[in-house]
Design a protein around this motif. Sequence first.
Motif, PDB file in Angstrom:
ATOM      1  N   ALA A  14      -4.127  -0.998   4.636  1.00  0.00           N
ATOM      2  CA  ALA A  14      -3.964  -1.177   3.189  1.00  0.00           C
ATOM      3  C   ALA A  14      -5.342  -1.197   2.522  1.00  0.00           C
ATOM      4  O   ALA A  14      -5.776  -2.223   1.991  1.00  0.00           O
TER       5      ALA A  14
ATOM      6  N   ASP B 112      -6.158   7.185  -6.603  1.00  0.00           N
ATOM      7  CA  ASP B 112      -6.313   6.091  -5.644  1.00  0.00           C
ATOM      8  C   ASP B 112      -7.707   5.480  -5.756  1.00  0.00           C
ATOM      9  O   ASP B 112      -7.870   4.253  -5.789  1.00  0.00           O
TER      10      ASP B 112
ATOM     11  N   GLU C 214       0.838  -1.207   0.000  1.00  0.00           N
ATOM     12  CA  GLU C 214       0.000   0.000   0.000  1.00  0.00           C
ATOM     13  C   GLU C 214       0.873   1.257   0.000  1.00  0.00           C
ATOM     14  O   GLU C 214       0.587   2.227  -0.709  1.00  0.00           O
TER      15      GLU C 214
END
Length: 353
Positions: free
Chosen positions: A252, A143, A117
């Motif tokens: 994550a 993202d 991550e």
Amino acid sequence: MCGGLEQTDALMNLDTSPDDAAEDAALRDGSARFAQECRDGSGILLDHLTTIDVVRDLDLLRHLLGAEKLNYVGVSYGTYVGSMYATLFPHSTGRLVLDAAVEITGKDEVPQAAGFELALSNFTTWCASSDLCELGDDKAAIDKEIATFLASLDAAPVTVGNRLLTQSLAASGVALFLYADEEAYRSLATVLQQAMRGEGANLLGAADSLNGRYDNGYDTIAYSFPAMACVDGVDEGVAPVLQDWKDTFDEAPILAPNMGTSYTCQLWTAGSAPQLKLDGAGAAPILVVGTTGDSATPYQQAVSMAGQLESGNLLTLDGAGHGAVTGDNECIAKAVERYLYDGVVPDEGTTCS
């Protein structure tokens, strides 16, 4: 050996992010089949693939070569081998370089998914500010786009010839690029763009490379890695698997849900090796190298390894990529060479950038 192409593809194609009881049962059944295929193909050898066995073989090689001490460079899993060697054979330990350290404390302070991550976050930060990336110019939006795309593959995988780019395979393909340093960012951006518009061949190819798949079968790593990892660890049963996986979501949020989880080790047919505290007591100085942006072996593991090994000394690379010694950083190269050739350990706290 654990079966051929068809059987191993069946394992790799499992839905590793179960959303309900039926998907969870299918994942368990698939993991159990793979474990039995490995037992059927390997027999009693499966019971003798622990790192303790590897280290004993390594010391025998040292003896047969007539070397008084073992000088050794180990990367990733090789750091576990090196730590085990220093613990079992401290007086035969020479100059050990342990790069991209795995977890040896038993605490698992930083899950592997968090390392990936962090590496993905470093990539999207670059992407948002680079003219070489066309995914967008807002990190948060990039993202979200990646997370949405990966999650969408759970219900609607992308067709690639006679195969499917699934959610977990796509996440594995992304992970392959995150093993590398910043030079892989442009390629990752391109491959993600292709997959998002329905052209998944290159991302699937990246997953195949990570998994050791080629046209007619799989490389040994597809079988040897779980065989060693499962006997080295402690089998705590299947009950905590799903919750342990979900506990990584906060650290994550993009990759952990999409990479998924596994029951392979919980359903393995070989018992666990003795659990030793790896402290290398009595060994010569050991150089532990960690990279702050390492994806597969988070940097904290190098800090912990250097602290737990009695003669551990930490050398840090402030950068990206899995492993520093095999890269082209001149500062790291000089420090490692001085240690290997002259026995000079870098000053405590030395950081290369």
